[in-house]
Design a protein around this motif. Structure first.
Motif, mmCIF file in Angstrom:
data_model
loop_
_atom_site.group_PDB
_atom_site.id
_atom_site.type_symbol
_atom_site.label_atom_id
_atom_site.label_comp_id
_atom_site.label_asym_id
_atom_site.label_seq_id
_atom_site.Cartn_x
_atom_site.Cartn_y
_atom_site.Cartn_z
ATOM 1 N N MET A 162 -33.179 22.268 -17.068
ATOM 2 C CA MET A 162 -31.865 22.685 -17.491
ATOM 3 C C MET A 162 -31.491 23.979 -16.757
ATOM 4 N N THR A 163 -30.265 24.083 -16.339
ATOM 5 C CA THR A 163 -29.789 25.303 -15.687
ATOM 6 C C THR A 163 -28.566 25.828 -16.435
ATOM 7 N N ALA A 164 -28.225 27.059 -16.134
ATOM 8 C CA ALA A 164 -27.081 27.689 -16.779
ATOM 9 C C ALA A 164 -25.809 26.888 -16.501
ATOM 10 N N SER A 165 -24.940 26.847 -17.497
ATOM 11 C CA SER A 165 -23.685 26.111 -17.350
ATOM 12 C C SER A 165 -22.759 26.842 -16.373
ATOM 13 N N ALA A 200 -21.126 29.724 -18.093
ATOM 14 C CA ALA A 200 -21.989 30.898 -18.222
ATOM 15 C C ALA A 200 -22.037 31.674 -16.907
ATOM 16 N N ASP A 203 -31.245 33.370 -15.324
ATOM 17 C CA ASP A 203 -30.986 32.087 -15.984
ATOM 18 C C ASP A 203 -32.129 31.830 -16.969
ATOM 19 N N SER A 242 -31.863 29.716 -19.563
ATOM 20 C CA SER A 242 -31.504 28.504 -20.296
ATOM 21 C C SER A 242 -32.698 27.589 -20.575
ATOM 22 N N ASN A 243 -33.719 27.615 -19.731
ATOM 23 C CA ASN A 243 -34.888 26.767 -19.970
ATOM 24 C C ASN A 243 -35.734 27.253 -21.138
ATOM 25 N N PRO A 271 -32.890 28.892 -26.275
ATOM 26 C CA PRO A 271 -31.913 27.899 -26.735
ATOM 27 C C PRO A 271 -30.564 28.497 -27.136
ATOM 28 N N THR A 283 -28.733 31.040 -25.498
ATOM 29 C CA THR A 283 -27.865 31.536 -24.432
ATOM 30 C C THR A 283 -28.346 30.997 -23.091
ATOM 31 N N ASP A 284 -27.498 31.084 -22.079
ATOM 32 C CA ASP A 284 -27.856 30.599 -20.745
ATOM 33 C C ASP A 284 -28.286 31.705 -19.797
ATOM 34 N N ASP A 289 -22.575 32.352 -24.410
ATOM 35 C CA ASP A 289 -23.132 31.756 -23.192
ATOM 36 C C ASP A 289 -23.934 32.757 -22.375
#
Length: 134
Positions: A1-4, A7, A30, A32-33, A36, A38-39, A88
């Motif tokens: 998973m990566t930052a949106s 974000a 980043d 995000s991984n 849970p 914030t990114d 975010d």
């Protein structure tokens, strides 16, 4: 998973605001991984308490201008480490001594660094300074 994408956009706006108030050592991580909630963690430093508060104020103003509300704010009274939660992204504005002491970069050394568009902010500032001189 990566930052949106959102974000990353918010991190860039906050980073440019910090840069505008002479924040330094601005880094986006980043998280995000592993986080849970914030990114991105955005870290910035100021040389004294007044500068830390000024940077935090500028970031909040810039985020408010785009309709992004601050969910939580911590550390404003002391001005040594101000935490701003925008959902975010979470922004940490440190006095340079606190940043060295707590070492969030060491704690999150496995988090990828987010590329921030600070060169554009620097170029715009240079252009506006040159325009004022002329």
């Amino acid at each position: 998973m990566t930052a949106s994408t959102r974000a990353i956009e918010l991190a860039n706006i906050a980073a440019q605001a910090a840069d505008k108030r002479l924040g330094f050592d601005i880094v986006g991580l980043d998280v995000s991984n592993n986080m849970p909630l914030t990114d991105i963690f955005l870290l910035a430093s100021g040389r004294n308490e007044r500068m830390v508060l000024s940077i935090a104020d500028e970031i909040e103003d810039a985020m408010r201008d785009i309709g992004q509300c601050t969910l939580r704010r911590e550390g404003r009274r002391e001005g040594r480490w101000v935490l701003l939660d925008f959902n975010d992204i979470v922004v940490h504005v440190f006095h340079e001594e606190e940043r060295m002491f707590y070492g969030l970069e060491r704690l999150w050394n496995d988090a990828p660094v987010v590329k921030l568009d600070l060169a554009d902010a620097d170029a715009e500032a240079d252009e506006s300074e040159q325009a004022e001189e002329n």
